[in-house]
Design an enzyme around this catalytic site. Structure first.
Site, short mmCIF file in Angstrom:
data_model
loop_
_atom_site.label_atom_id
_atom_site.label_comp_id
_atom_site.label_asym_id
_atom_site.label_seq_id
_atom_site.Cartn_x
_atom_site.Cartn_y
_atom_site.Cartn_z
N HIS A 1 14.54 -14.83 11.97
CA HIS A 1 14.07 -14.84 13.36
C HIS A 1 12.56 -14.91 13.50
O HIS A 1 12.07 -15.33 14.55
CB HIS A 1 14.56 -13.57 14.08
CG HIS A 1 16.03 -13.60 14.39
ND1 HIS A 1 16.63 -12.73 15.26
CD2 HIS A 1 17.02 -14.41 13.91
CE1 HIS A 1 17.93 -12.99 15.33
NE2 HIS A 1 18.19 -14.02 14.51
N CYS B 1 0.87 -1.17 0.00
CA CYS B 1 0.00 0.00 0.00
C CYS B 1 0.91 1.22 0.00
O CYS B 1 2.11 1.10 -0.28
CB CYS B 1 -0.99 -0.03 1.16
SG CYS B 1 -0.27 0.03 2.81
C1 RB5 Z 1 -4.18 5.16 0.89
O1 RB5 Z 1 -4.24 6.52 0.67
C2 RB5 Z 1 -3.20 4.86 2.03
O2 RB5 Z 1 -3.75 5.23 3.23
C3 RB5 Z 1 -2.82 3.40 2.01
O3 RB5 Z 1 -2.24 3.09 0.80
C4 RB5 Z 1 -1.83 2.95 3.07
O4 RB5 Z 1 -0.68 3.77 3.06
C5 RB5 Z 1 -2.36 2.76 4.41
O5 RB5 Z 1 -1.65 2.38 5.36
#
Ligand code: RB5
Length: 148
Positions: free
Chosen positions: A98, A65
């Site tokens: 680990h 993400c």
């Molecule tokens: C999306 O904007 C963002 O919040 C997501 O990709 C991530 O970084 C969340 O932890």
């Protein structure tokens, strides 16, 4: 190795590059999306990857993400997942040696392609050392089960 990979809109660009990279290394890759820049919710992808890894459909999972943080929080809610959020190859290796990490979380908004590839390459080949580290992982599960 069978690898399942998922990302939200913050990680999709790096995820698409990573899929190609893994395929050139002859891994079997299941790409569960997302497949474009539209905003999506990262917990859905973390849950799908977690289920595939804990259910044995995949050997390892990769979640990307924007920061990797939401994916790691979400994936670690699932019993049997040991998700590691790392930003460089040494931490990736240590998460294998680990912690027997079975899911790798990456931040797509700040990791360059070459660094991300180096992290994943290190993570895929590093073995778990077992022994006292296994005892501690067993303790993680026991405490989570009995102290709630
Ligand atoms: C999306 O904007 C963002 O919040 C997501 O990709 C991530 O970084 C969340 O932890």
């Amino acid at each position: 190795m069978k690898i399942i990979i998922g990302a939200d809109h913050g990680g999709v660009e790096l995820k698409d590059l990573m899929v190609k990279h893994l395929e050139t290394l002859a891994h079997e890759v299941e790409d569960i999306g997302t497949h474009g820049p539209q905003s999506v919710d990262y917990p859905n992808y973390a849950a799908m990857v977690a289920a595939a890894v804990t259910g044995g459909r995949a050997d390892r999972g990769i979640l990307i993400c924007g920061s990797g943080i939401g994916m790691s929080i979400s994936a670690n809610r699932f019993h049997g997942v040991r998700a590691a959020l790392v930003t460089e190859p040494y931490a990736a290796k240590m998460s294998r040696r680990h912690n027997d990490s079975n899911v790798l979380c990456l931040g797509g908004r700040f990791l360059g392609r070459d660094l991300a590839f180096a992290i994943v390459d290190a993570w895929l080949v590093e073995p778990f050392e077992g022994d006292r580290h296994q005892r501690r992982l067993t303790l993680v599960d026991e405490l989570a089960r009995t102290r709630l």
